[in-house]
Write an enzyme that holds these catalytic residues in place. Structure first.
Site, PDB file in Angstrom:
ATOM      1  N   LEU A  33     -20.610 -19.616 -19.303  1.00 32.95           N
ATOM      2  CA  LEU A  33     -21.205 -20.181 -18.094  1.00 32.95           C
ATOM      3  C   LEU A  33     -22.353 -19.343 -17.544  1.00 32.95           C
ATOM      4  CD1 LEU A  33     -18.036 -21.345 -16.121  1.00 32.95           C
ATOM      5  CD2 LEU A  33     -19.858 -22.824 -16.968  1.00 32.95           C
ATOM      6  N   LYS A  34     -22.280 -18.031 -17.717  1.00 32.82           N
ATOM      7  CA  LYS A  34     -23.260 -17.151 -17.101  1.00 32.82           C
ATOM      8  C   LYS A  34     -24.418 -16.805 -18.037  1.00 32.82           C
ATOM      9  CE  LYS A  34     -19.824 -15.112 -14.002  1.00 32.82           C
ATOM     10  NZ  LYS A  34     -20.301 -15.737 -12.775  1.00 32.82           N
TER      11      LYS A  34
END
Length: 339
Positions: free
Chosen positions: A108-109
């Site tokens: 996600l990051k």
């Protein structure tokens, strides 16, 4: 391909890759701080440099770049070359988006995951399913910057009324789950004030009133919520409304909690009072009142200074040096005015 990297053969051990000349990473004669790559990663990236040099774009290049990305999702060169290969092969992009569904949740990051997804959706021109995908992704990390940024990009880039139609409902549901979610508050400001005027929102004064009522209600629920106070300031600044116009609402939050059982003198629906279990005074409210007095100037600077002193010495001692700075600057202003 979903085979774990550690279970795969090295590319140097695969007959179908025998025609590619791998290129080792140049690290000078004696690198000062060599990176200890795994054998699998060195092998894959050596072959990647080889195919980039030759300019090959083929199905096996997609296999190779996926292998590298699974080992290092931040490898932007692998992502870029993968996209070029997809375009050259005219590969089905819906299949690629399914792979991205998996990788985005895992990483996600990682900016590159989201950038690659943007490129794909620009080609498919089908943003509808993306909002549901983003909502599901936010369940894994409700404040993830990349996920929220991607949602704003989808809305702004395609700017379709159907996409916008339930966005306020969505952000309200996110704030219902966590009223302190600063990312959700930021997104609400984007929807209300930074993304154009849509059908039904032409009366901008009504939008401001709606947003002020909304944020006041959330402050009443959780007074010590910096995100809501920042949103309140943002709405006022955007609408060029003086902070002093909200003094009636803010004042009760800047005072100690009244004794239990003390009924309010007047029930004011436009200015909801703090919930009964609130921890008061609220630092953000004290600061807000000080800003009101500072803006008024003159004798009100003394009131502002007293509030800053209370923050420095009692209510917000972790920022003591900052409040002392505000006091010193105020005294300079007062001296200049007196002279």
């Amino acid at each position: 391909m979903n085979i774990p990297v550690e279970e795969e053969k090295l590319f140097s051990q695969r007959p179908e890759w025998a025609d590619v000349v791998p290129l080792e990473q140049y690290e000078n004669v004696a690198p000062l701080a060599p990176i200890f790559y795994t054998d699998e990663y060195k092998d894959a990236t050596n072959y990647f440099r080889g195919i980039v040099k030759s300019g090959e774009m083929s199905p096996r290049v997609l296999e190779l770049t996926e292998n590298i990305i699974r080992q290092n999702p931040g490898h932007y060169s692998a992502w870029q070359y993968r996209y070029k290969t997809l375009m050259a092969l005219k590969s089905p992009l819906d299949d690629e988006l399914q792979l991205m569904d998996e990788l985005a949740i895992k990483h996600l990051k990682t900016y590159q995951v989201w950038h690659h997804r943007k490129l794909l959706v620009q080609q498919t021109r089908n943003p509808g399913p993306e909002l549901e995908f983003i909502a599901n992704s936010l369940q894994a990390d409700m404040k993830n910057y990349h996920t929220w940024s991607y949602r704003q990009w989808i809305l702004a880039y395609f700017n379709d009324d159907t996409l916008w139609s339930h966005e306020l409902e969505f952000v309200e549901s996110m704030l219902e789950s966590d009223v302190r979610n600063n990312s959700a508050w930021h997104h609400r400001f984007f929807v209300a004030f930074q993304s154009g005027v849509r059908n039904g929102d032409e009366d901008r004064d009504a939008i401001v009133r709606r947003e002020l009522a909304f944020v006041k209600e959330r402050i009443a629920i959780a007074p010590n919520n910096a995100s809501a106070w920042n949103y309140l300031r943002g709405v006022l600044d955007h609408a060029k409304i003086p902070y002093s116009e909200l003094q009636t609402f803010v004042l009760p939050y800047s005072l100690p909690q009244p004794p239990l059982g003390t009924p309010p003198e007047v029930v004011d629906l436009e200015n909801p009072l703090p919930s009964k279990d609130s921890q008061l005074p609220c630092v953000a409210a004290v600061e807000f009142m000080a800003d009101i007095h500072e803006a008024a100037g003159g004798g009100n600077l003394v009131k502002a200074t007293e509030l800053w002193k209370s923050l420095a010495n009692e209510h917000d001692t972790i920022r003591k040096r900052y409040w002392e700075y505000r006091i010193a600057e105020s005294l300079k202003t007062k001296s200049a005015g007196d002279s």
